[in-house]
Design a protein around this motif. Structure first.
Motif, PDB file in Angstrom:
ATOM      1  N   GLY A   1      28.658  11.490 111.916  1.00  0.00           N
ATOM      2  CA  GLY A   1      29.891  11.878 112.581  1.00  0.00           C
ATOM      3  C   GLY A   1      30.264  10.886 113.662  1.00  0.00           C
ATOM      4  O   GLY A   1      29.602   9.852 113.827  1.00  0.00           O
ATOM      5  N   ILE A   2      31.328  11.190 114.378  1.00  0.00           N
ATOM      6  CA  ILE A   2      31.840  10.312 115.425  1.00  0.00           C
ATOM      7  C   ILE A   2      32.193  11.162 116.643  1.00  0.00           C
ATOM      8  O   ILE A   2      32.855  12.198 116.514  1.00  0.00           O
ATOM      9  N   VAL A   3      31.763  10.714 117.805  1.00  0.00           N
ATOM     10  CA  VAL A   3      32.115  11.353 119.073  1.00  0.00           C
ATOM     11  C   VAL A   3      32.987  10.382 119.852  1.00  0.00           C
ATOM     12  O   VAL A   3      32.573   9.266 120.150  1.00  0.00           O
ATOM     13  N   TRP A   4      34.209  10.790 120.166  1.00  0.00           N
ATOM     14  CA  TRP A   4      35.154   9.955 120.912  1.00  0.00           C
ATOM     15  C   TRP A   4      35.355  10.554 122.298  1.00  0.00           C
ATOM     16  O   TRP A   4      35.948  11.615 122.460  1.00  0.00           O
ATOM     17  N   GLU A   5      34.836   9.867 123.320  1.00  0.00           N
ATOM     18  CA  GLU A   5      34.939  10.349 124.698  1.00  0.00           C
ATOM     19  C   GLU A   5      35.991   9.577 125.491  1.00  0.00           C
ATOM     20  O   GLU A   5      35.885   9.448 126.701  1.00  0.00           O
ATOM     21  N   ARG A   6      36.965   9.054 124.806  1.00  0.00           N
ATOM     22  CA  ARG A   6      38.093   8.317 125.385  1.00  0.00           C
ATOM     23  C   ARG A   6      37.636   7.120 126.237  1.00  0.00           C
ATOM     24  O   ARG A   6      37.941   7.032 127.430  1.00  0.00           O
ATOM     25  N   PRO A   7      36.922   6.173 125.622  1.00  0.00           N
ATOM     26  CA  PRO A   7      36.573   4.954 126.348  1.00  0.00           C
ATOM     27  C   PRO A   7      37.792   4.093 126.646  1.00  0.00           C
ATOM     28  O   PRO A   7      37.752   3.223 127.517  1.00  0.00           O
ATOM     29  N   ASP A   8      38.873   4.326 125.906  1.00  0.00           N
ATOM     30  CA  ASP A   8      40.146   3.667 126.160  1.00  0.00           C
ATOM     31  C   ASP A   8      41.241   4.563 125.589  1.00  0.00           C
ATOM     32  O   ASP A   8      40.970   5.684 125.162  1.00  0.00           O
ATOM     33  N   THR A   9      42.469   4.080 125.581  1.00  0.00           N
ATOM     34  CA  THR A   9      43.608   4.909 125.147  1.00  0.00           C
ATOM     35  C   THR A   9      43.964   4.702 123.683  1.00  0.00           C
ATOM     36  O   THR A   9      45.006   5.170 123.223  1.00  0.00           O
ATOM     37  N   GLY A  10      43.076   4.022 122.936  1.00  0.00           N
ATOM     38  CA  GLY A  10      43.409   3.648 121.564  1.00  0.00           C
ATOM     39  C   GLY A  10      43.714   4.798 120.627  1.00  0.00           C
ATOM     40  O   GLY A  10      44.471   4.621 119.668  1.00  0.00           O
TER      41      GLY A  10
END
Length: 214
Positions: free
Chosen positions: A124-133
């Motif tokens: 899976g993938i965890v996206w913790e908003r490292p940028d606004t992409g």
């Protein structure tokens, strides 16, 4: 169906307990674990849990009201309903797709522009908003979800187990409770309300995968 690895974190497949965390409605004993907490808001949850065990719901509600981000607990234990202006505020969306032998896919997105994806086949993938992409893709899913949330009522029974094979369930989290719709995938793809949510969810997932492969 259903980030340079720009600090997107690859995650393991989701066991049932991980699925539960996406909804933020776990039982009192599940979080925080144990009876000791030395900082807030965890200390308040531990104290409130003790009040509930003693049958003192009134004092438990007083504590929960100090932690305004936990409306589900207030509804379940204290019968406290959110103000009308807050009732339909979208707190998150969880998309569940049962792919039969391939297992249950889970995609979740939240107003903080964070997202989670767990594949039934593993990983899976965890996206913790490292940028606004991914902000645009997450925003599109939240906007489409809010349009549905405003049109349907809350589910008043305990949350259901995962949907049956080849079905998709769209879950919308709000202070007034869980709202959801469920149908065969092909049906929701063509539905006037659900279709935009399905397409936005698919777009977000594709973007998450693309970012994770960089």
């Amino acid at each position: 169906m259903f980030g340079r690895k720009r600090k997107a974190v690859t995650a393991p497949a989701a066991p049932p307990s991980v699925r539960d965390t996406l909804f933020g409605d776990g039982p009192l004993e599940s979080w925080p674990v144990g009876d000791h907490a030395d900082r807030e808001p965890w200390a308040t949850f531990v104290t409130a849990r003790r009040f509930v065990a003693a049958g003192d719901i009134g004092n438990a509600v007083v504590g929960w009201q100090r932690v305004v981000a936990m409306p589900a607990f207030l509804r379940q234990y204290g019968g406290v309903q959110p103000p009308a202006a807050e009732a339909k505020r979208l707190l998150g969306v969880v998309v569940e797709v049962d792919r039969g032998p391939a297992g249950l896919d889970l995609l979740a997105a939240y107003p903080e522009r964070t997202a989670r994806f767990y594949a039934g086949t593993g990983g899976g993938i965890v996206w913790e908003r490292p940028d606004t992409g991914l902000d645009g893709h997450i925003g599109a899913l939240l906007d489409a979800s809010k349009a549905v949330l405003d049109r349907i009522g809350p589910w008043t029974q305990p949350r259901l187990p995962p949907p049956p094979p080849d079905h998709i369930r769209l879950n919308f989290l709000a202070p007034s409770g869980l709202h959801f719709g469920q149908a065969a995938f092909a049906v929701f793809e063509q539905d006037a309300l659900a279709g935009p949510v399905v397409r936005a969810a698919t777009g977000l997932l594709q973007a998450m995968m693309a970012v994770n492969q960089r």
